[in-house]
Design an enzyme around this catalytic site. Structure first.
Site, PDB file in Angstrom:
ATOM      1  N   GLY A 166       0.879  -1.050  -0.020  1.00 45.06           N
ATOM      2  CA  GLY A 166       0.130   0.113   0.155  1.00 45.06           C
ATOM      3  C   GLY A 166       0.691   1.253   0.024  1.00 45.06           C
ATOM      4  N   THR A 174      10.413  -2.303   3.425  1.00 41.58           N
ATOM      5  CA  THR A 174      10.857  -2.596   4.848  1.00 41.58           C
ATOM      6  C   THR A 174      11.679  -1.070   5.132  1.00 41.58           C
ATOM      7  OG1 THR A 174      11.092  -4.695   4.457  1.00 41.58           O
ATOM      8  CG2 THR A 174      12.376  -3.773   6.446  1.00 41.58           C
ATOM      9  N   THR A 219      11.503  -9.228  -3.449  1.00 43.34           N
ATOM     10  CA  THR A 219      10.248  -9.364  -2.284  1.00 43.34           C
ATOM     11  C   THR A 219      10.724  -9.189  -1.022  1.00 43.34           C
ATOM     12  OG1 THR A 219      10.571 -11.656  -2.632  1.00 43.34           O
ATOM     13  CG2 THR A 219       8.659 -10.558  -3.697  1.00 43.34           C
ATOM     14  N   HIS A 276      41.006  21.157   7.690  1.00 45.63           N
ATOM     15  CA  HIS A 276      41.184  21.031   9.255  1.00 45.63           C
ATOM     16  C   HIS A 276      40.237  22.190   9.762  1.00 45.63           C
ATOM     17  CE1 HIS A 276      43.048  21.159  12.883  1.00 45.63           C
ATOM     18  NE2 HIS A 276      42.976  22.400  12.814  1.00 45.63           N
TER      19      HIS A 276
HETATM   20  P1  FAD Z   1      12.142  -4.808   1.223  1.00 49.46           P
HETATM   21  O1  FAD Z   1      12.567  -3.606   1.580  1.00 49.46           O
HETATM   22  O2  FAD Z   1      11.898  -5.841   2.448  1.00 49.46           O
HETATM   23  O3  FAD Z   1      11.127  -4.579  -0.011  1.00 49.46           O
HETATM   24  C1  FAD Z   1      10.237  -5.693  -0.415  1.00 49.46           C
HETATM   25  C2  FAD Z   1       8.905  -5.377  -0.733  1.00 49.46           C
HETATM   26  O4  FAD Z   1       8.186  -6.328  -1.483  1.00 49.46           O
HETATM   27  C3  FAD Z   1       7.980  -5.081   0.509  1.00 49.46           C
HETATM   28  O5  FAD Z   1       7.768  -3.614   0.586  1.00 49.46           O
HETATM   29  C4  FAD Z   1       7.040  -6.092   0.339  1.00 49.46           C
HETATM   30  O6  FAD Z   1       5.472  -5.817   0.896  1.00 49.46           O
HETATM   31  C5  FAD Z   1       6.878  -6.314  -1.279  1.00 49.46           C
HETATM   32  N1  FAD Z   1       6.462  -7.577  -1.515  1.00 49.46           N
HETATM   33  C6  FAD Z   1       6.719  -9.073  -1.064  1.00 49.46           C
HETATM   34  N2  FAD Z   1       5.967  -9.926  -1.628  1.00 49.46           N
HETATM   35  C7  FAD Z   1       5.444  -9.358  -2.467  1.00 49.46           C
HETATM   36  C8  FAD Z   1       4.605  -9.944  -3.494  1.00 49.46           C
HETATM   37  N3  FAD Z   1       4.170 -11.073  -3.680  1.00 49.46           N
HETATM   38  N4  FAD Z   1       3.733  -9.097  -4.262  1.00 49.46           N
HETATM   39  C9  FAD Z   1       4.261  -7.755  -4.070  1.00 49.46           C
HETATM   40  N5  FAD Z   1       4.825  -7.051  -3.197  1.00 49.46           N
HETATM   41  C10 FAD Z   1       5.766  -8.005  -2.554  1.00 49.46           C
HETATM   42  N6  FAD Z   1      19.388  -1.402   6.049  1.00 49.46           N
HETATM   43  C11 FAD Z   1      20.197  -0.145   5.893  1.00 49.46           C
HETATM   44  O7  FAD Z   1      20.920  -0.269   4.841  1.00 49.46           O
HETATM   45  N7  FAD Z   1      20.301   0.797   6.698  1.00 49.46           N
HETATM   46  C12 FAD Z   1      19.417   0.695   7.856  1.00 49.46           C
HETATM   47  O8  FAD Z   1      19.738   1.693   8.425  1.00 49.46           O
HETATM   48  C13 FAD Z   1      18.753  -0.258   8.194  1.00 49.46           C
HETATM   49  N8  FAD Z   1      18.064  -0.101   9.032  1.00 49.46           N
HETATM   50  C14 FAD Z   1      16.836  -1.254   9.291  1.00 49.46           C
HETATM   51  C15 FAD Z   1      16.145  -0.926  10.384  1.00 49.46           C
HETATM   52  C16 FAD Z   1      15.440  -2.016  10.773  1.00 49.46           C
HETATM   53  C17 FAD Z   1      14.372  -1.930  11.834  1.00 49.46           C
HETATM   54  C18 FAD Z   1      15.098  -2.928   9.694  1.00 49.46           C
HETATM   55  C19 FAD Z   1      14.025  -4.109  10.015  1.00 49.46           C
HETATM   56  C20 FAD Z   1      15.752  -3.094   8.459  1.00 49.46           C
HETATM   57  C21 FAD Z   1      16.795  -2.178   8.535  1.00 49.46           C
HETATM   58  N9  FAD Z   1      17.557  -2.363   7.160  1.00 49.46           N
HETATM   59  C22 FAD Z   1      18.726  -1.291   7.123  1.00 49.46           C
HETATM   60  C23 FAD Z   1      17.594  -3.274   6.277  1.00 49.46           C
HETATM   61  C24 FAD Z   1      16.749  -2.833   5.006  1.00 49.46           C
HETATM   62  O9  FAD Z   1      15.553  -2.338   5.537  1.00 49.46           O
HETATM   63  C25 FAD Z   1      16.641  -3.733   3.849  1.00 49.46           C
HETATM   64  O10 FAD Z   1      17.897  -4.354   3.605  1.00 49.46           O
HETATM   65  C26 FAD Z   1      15.972  -3.364   2.722  1.00 49.46           C
HETATM   66  O11 FAD Z   1      14.537  -2.783   3.047  1.00 49.46           O
HETATM   67  C27 FAD Z   1      15.832  -4.564   1.596  1.00 49.46           C
HETATM   68  O12 FAD Z   1      15.405  -4.083   0.489  1.00 49.46           O
HETATM   69  P2  FAD Z   1      14.563  -4.950  -0.578  1.00 49.46           P
HETATM   70  O13 FAD Z   1      13.950  -3.923  -1.656  1.00 49.46           O
HETATM   71  O14 FAD Z   1      15.509  -6.130  -0.947  1.00 49.46           O
HETATM   72  O15 FAD Z   1      13.357  -5.333   0.517  1.00 49.46           O
END
Ligand code: FAD
Ligand code: NAI
Length: 472
Positions: free
Chosen positions: A39, A44, A147, A450
Site C-alpha cells: 500500500g 521495509t 520481495t 582542518h
Molecule cells: P524490502 O525493503 O523488504 O521490500 C520488499 C517489498 O516487497 C515489501 O514492501 C513487500 O511488501 C513487497 N512484497 C513482498 N512480496 C510481494 C508480493 N508477492 N507482491 C508484491 N509485493 C511484495 N538497511 C540499511 O541499509 N540501513 C539501515 O539503517 C537499516 N535499518 C533497518 C532497520 C530496521 C528496523 C529493519 C527491519 C531493517 C533495516 N535495514 C537497514 C534493512 C533494510 O530495510 C533492507 O535491507 C532493505 O529494505 C531490503 O530491500 P529490498 O528491496 O530487498 O526488500
C-alpha cells in the site's frame, strides 16, 4: 501490457531494491511496472526499517543530549520533558514524506505502479490480487523478484507488537517501557535498545554469542563498542540463550540459560524485543510451480548476473544472498537492470559498507583483523583515537577510533573500521578508496580539511603505512 504487448520489465516488490531497479529500467527506455502489496512504496527500509529507526535515533539522541550534555556547553535549559506522541508523529511524517517521494519518482519516470500481491502464473505471466479488490494479470519479458525479508520469529514466542514486539512494534511503543529486554545484540537490538534507553527505559540485551554487533564486525571494535554502550547504561548478558517466554502479572518473564555453563535463570520485562535476524519472503509467489530454486535458508538462488534458475527471472536484495542492507539491494537493482539492458552490470561485494546508527556510530567495510588472520594475510593496522582529533575534541564528542587495515606487502587498504559520531559518513572515503584499490599512502597523502573528523581517517592511514601518526 498484454501477452501480445508485454512489459520489458516487471519488478515484484517496491523496496529499495525494487523501486530503484524500476526507475533505472525506465530511465534506460524499458517499459516497466512495479508491483507492491504494502500500500506504500519504499519497502521495509522506508516504512518500518532504516527511516523510522533513524528518525527515532536522531530525536532520542537530541532529547538525551539536551538532558545530560548542555550545561558544560554553556546552555542552560529548563525541565526537559519527553513528548512521545509528538516524537512518534515526527517519525511517521518522515516516513510518509519519503514514501510519497518514491511514488512521485515512479510517476515521473512513467512506471506503472500496481498495488497488489503478485504471484507467478507462468515464468512470463504474473497474477495480481489487487489491494482495491479483484485480480489482474500482466505479462513480462523480464521479471525481477525483489520481495525482501521479514522478521525471523522466535519459536514458541508470539509477537503481539505490544508486549512482545518485533522491530516494527518497537518503533511504535506508546509508552516508555520501564524495563525493555532485547533478544539479540545485532544491529536492530543495539539501535532500538539505544533509542529506548535514551528515552528512559532500563535496557538489557540478551545475546547467544560472546560478542555484540552482528555479522562482519571486527572483534576489537565490537569490544570497544560494548564498553561505550555499557557506559551509556545498557546492560549486556552475553553467552546467554533465551529458552522461552511467559506472560505473568502484566510482565513477560523470559527463561534464560548460560550458553556455556547451562545455568538457568529468569528475567522479567515490561516489553521484549525479538531481534534475532530476518528471513527472505517468497511465500505466495508460486515459485515451486515455475521452478525457481530456493536454498535451505529460503533464499532465492542466483548466479553472478542475478539470474534465478528460470530464464528471464532475476532476483535482488534481501530475498537472495548477501547482507540484508538497503544500499546493497539498490546496487543490485541497478546492476540487474543493466544486465537486462546491455548484458553488463557490476556490484563490488568487497566494498559494501555496514553502519550501526547508535551514538557514536559504528561503521565498517572490508576485512576485519580476524578475516586477515583466517586467510593468512600479513597486514598492518593503523589506529587513531577520536580523542586525538581536534574537531572531536572541540565538539566534546570523543568516543571512538578509526582503524585501517592494509596489506603488509602492498599497502593496499583491506578494511576500515570506525567508531565515531559521524562514522557512517566518514567511512565513505574508505569505501571509495577500496573501490579504487588505493593504498594507505594514497589516503594519507590526500589533503583533508582542518578541523574535520575525517582527519582521523588520514591519520589512521598514515599510521598503517608509516607506523606513526602526527597527532598521536
Ligand atoms: P524490502 O525493503 O523488504 O521490500 C520488499 C517489498 O516487497 C515489501 O514492501 C513487500 O511488501 C513487497 N512484497 C513482498 N512480496 C510481494 C508480493 N508477492 N507482491 C508484491 N509485493 C511484495 N538497511 C540499511 O541499509 N540501513 C539501515 O539503517 C537499516 N535499518 C533497518 C532497520 C530496521 C528496523 C529493519 C527491519 C531493517 C533495516 N535495514 C537497514 C534493512 C533494510 O530495510 C533492507 O535491507 C532493505 O529494505 C531490503 O530491500 P529490498 O528491496 O530487498 O526488500
Ligand atoms: P542480526 O543478524 O544483526 O543480529 C541478530 C543477533 O541475534 C545475532 O547476534 C544472533 O547471535 C542473536 N541471536 C539469534 N538467536 C538468538 C537467541 N535465541 N537468543 C539470543 N540471541 C540470539 O539481526 P537483527 O538485529 O534482527 O537485524 C536484521 C537485519 O536487518 C540485520 O542483519 C541488517 O541486515 C538489517 N538492519 C540493518 C541496519 C543498519 O544497517 N543500520 C539496522 C537494522 C537492521
Amino acid at each position: 501490457a498484454t501477452a501480445q504487448d508485454p512489459y520489458d520489465v516487471v519488478v515484484i516488490g517496491g523496496g529499495p531494491g525494487g523501486y530503484v531497479a524500476a526507475i533505472k529500467a525506465a530511465q534506460l527506455g524499458l517499459k516497466t511496472a512495479c508491483i507492491e502489496k504494502r500500500g506504500s512504496l519504499g519497502g521495509t527500509c522506508l516504512n518500518v526499517g532504516c527511516i523510522p529507526s533513524k528518525a527515532m535515533l536522531n530525536n532520542s539522541h537530541i532529547f538525551h543530549q539536551t538532558q545530560h550534555d548542555t550545561k558544560a556547553r554553556g546552555i542552560d535549559v529548563g525541565d526537559v520533558k519527553l513528548n512521545l506522541p509528538v516524537m512518534l508523529a515526527a517519525k511517521n511524517k518522515s516516513v510518509s514524506a519519503l514514501t510519497g517521494g518514491v511514488e512521485y519518482l515512479l510517476k515521473k519516470n512513467k512506471i506503472d505502479y500496481i498495488k497488489g500481491e503478485a504471484s507467478f502464473a507462468s515464468a512470463t505471466e504474473i497474477d495480481i490480487a489487487l489491494l482495491e479488490g479483484g485480480n489482474s494479470q500482466v505479462s513480462a519479458k523480464n521479471v525481477i523478484i525483489a520481495t525482501g525479508s521479514e522478521v525471523t520469529p522466535f519459536p514458541g514466542m508470539e509477537i503481539d507488537e505490544k508486549q512482545i514486539v518485533s522491530s516494527t512494534g518497537v518503533l511504535d511503543l506508546q509508552e516508555v517501557p520501564k524495563k525493555l529486554v532485547v533478544i539479540g545484540a545485532g544491529v536492530i537490538g543495539l539501535e532500538m535498545g539505544s533509542v529506548w534507553s535514551r528515552l528512559g527505559s532500563e535496557v538489557e540485551v540478551v545475546e547467544f554469542l560472546g560478542t555484540i554487533g552482528g555479522q562482519g564486525i571486527d572483534g576489537g571494535i565490537a569490544k570497544n563498542f560494548q564498553k561505550i554502550l555499557t557506559k551509556q547504561g545498557i546492560k549486556f548478558s552475553l553467552n546467554t540463550k533465551v529458552m522461552g517466554a511467559e506472560k505473568k502479572d502484566g510482565k513477560v518473564v523470559l527463561a534464560i540459560e548460560g550458553a556455556k555453563d547451562g545455568k538457568k535463570s529468569e528475567i522479567a520485562a515490561d516489553v521484549v524485543l525479538v531481534a534475532i535476524g530476518r528471513r527472505p519472503v517468497t511465500k505466495g509467489l508460486n515459485l515451486e510451480k515455475i521452478g525457481v530454486e530456493v536454498d535451505d535458508k529460503g533464499r532465492i538462488v542466483i548466479d553472478s548476473e542475478f539470474n534465478t534458475s528460470v530464464k528471464g527471472i532475476k532476483c535482488i536484495g534481501d530475498v537472495t544472498f548477501g547482507p540484508m542492507l538497503a544500499h546493497k539491494a539498490e546496487e543490485e537493482g541497478i546492476a540487474a537492470v543493466e544486465y537486462i539492458h546491455s548484458g553488463y552490470g557490476h556490484v563490488n561485494y568487497k566494498a559494501i559498507p555496514s553502519v550501526v546508527y547508535t551514538h557514536p556510530e559504528v561503521a565498517w567495510v572490508g576485512k576485519t583483523e580476524e578475516d586477515c588472520k583466517a586467510e593468512g594475510i600479513e597486514y598492518n593496522v593503523g589506529s587513531f583515537p577520536m580523542v586525538a582529533n581536534s574537531r572531536a575534541k572541540t565538539n566534546n564528542d570523543t568516543d571512538g577510533l578509526v582503524k585501517i587495515i592494509t596489506e603488509k606487502s602492498s599497502d593496499r587498504i583491506l578494511g576500515g573500521h570506525i567508531i565515531a559520531s559521524a562514522a557512517g559518513d566518514m567511512l565513505s572515503e574508505i569505501v571509495l578508496a577500496m573501490e579504487y584499490g588505493s593504498s594507505g599512502e594514497d589516503v594519507y597523502r590526500t589533503c583533508h580539511a582542518h578541523p574535520t573528523v575525517s582527519e582521523a581517517v588520514k591519520e589512521a592511514a598514515m599510521m598503517a603505512t608509516t607506523g606513526k601518526a602526527i597527532n598521536f
